[in-house]
Motif scaffolding. Sequence first.
Motif, PDB file in Angstrom:
ATOM      1  N   UNK A 102      15.839   1.156 -30.807  1.00  0.00           N
ATOM      2  CA  UNK A 102      15.225   0.695 -31.922  1.00  0.00           C
ATOM      3  C   UNK A 102      14.073  -0.206 -31.028  1.00  0.00           C
ATOM      4  N   UNK A 103      14.775  -0.584 -29.962  1.00  0.00           N
ATOM      5  CA  UNK A 103      13.580  -1.463 -29.305  1.00  0.00           C
ATOM      6  C   UNK A 103      12.071  -1.231 -28.690  1.00  0.00           C
ATOM      7  N   UNK A 104      12.294   0.082 -28.149  1.00  0.00           N
ATOM      8  CA  UNK A 104      11.739   1.273 -27.705  1.00  0.00           C
ATOM      9  C   UNK A 104      10.257   1.350 -29.022  1.00  0.00           C
ATOM     10  N   UNK A 105      11.350   1.246 -29.984  1.00  0.00           N
ATOM     11  CA  UNK A 105      10.737   2.942 -31.352  1.00  0.00           C
ATOM     12  C   UNK A 105       9.424   1.085 -31.593  1.00  0.00           C
ATOM     13  N   UNK A 106      10.555  -0.315 -32.009  1.00  0.00           N
ATOM     14  CA  UNK A 106       9.583  -0.887 -32.275  1.00  0.00           C
ATOM     15  C   UNK A 106       8.122  -1.215 -30.914  1.00  0.00           C
TER      16      UNK A 106
END
Length: 155
Positions: free
Chosen positions: A144-148
């Motif tokens: 989720x952090x990478x996609x954000x």
Amino acid sequence: MNITLNPVSKDLIIIRYISRLPWLIIPMIAAILWTIFGKAGWWGISLSCIIGLFLIWQAWLIPKQVHNLGWLETEEDLLITKGKLWHTFTVVPYGRVQYVDLSQGPLERIYGLKTLKLNTASVTSDAKVRGLLAEEADQLRERVSERAKKKMIDL
């Protein structure tokens, strides 16, 4: 809507029982003892019955709530569902995620679970996924952090 969401760990049921039911069991025992030894009469019996009904209701409700908890990653959003009586379905766009928190209380630590919280631009967002296995929560946080980050760069 025919989306199959990822379930959370069933150990969350035990954690919720341990954290919620004593708050009803102890007053119920006190009301029963008050009735027996304190001559409370029908007041004590009524209080014991009311607390007992809440206890039975919670014992029924907790497994249903945990069964209705779920999450799903899509290309654009994280989908979160929760609730039995008041069912909510939350769609969190990755572009709105500011940071991702992982938390783990003492009971969660014993059972190897974590809670993932997405902090978004909205102050009213309640984007939490409770009852994730620790390893799964760590991996989900990273994804989720990478996609954000990627969505923020694309903006």
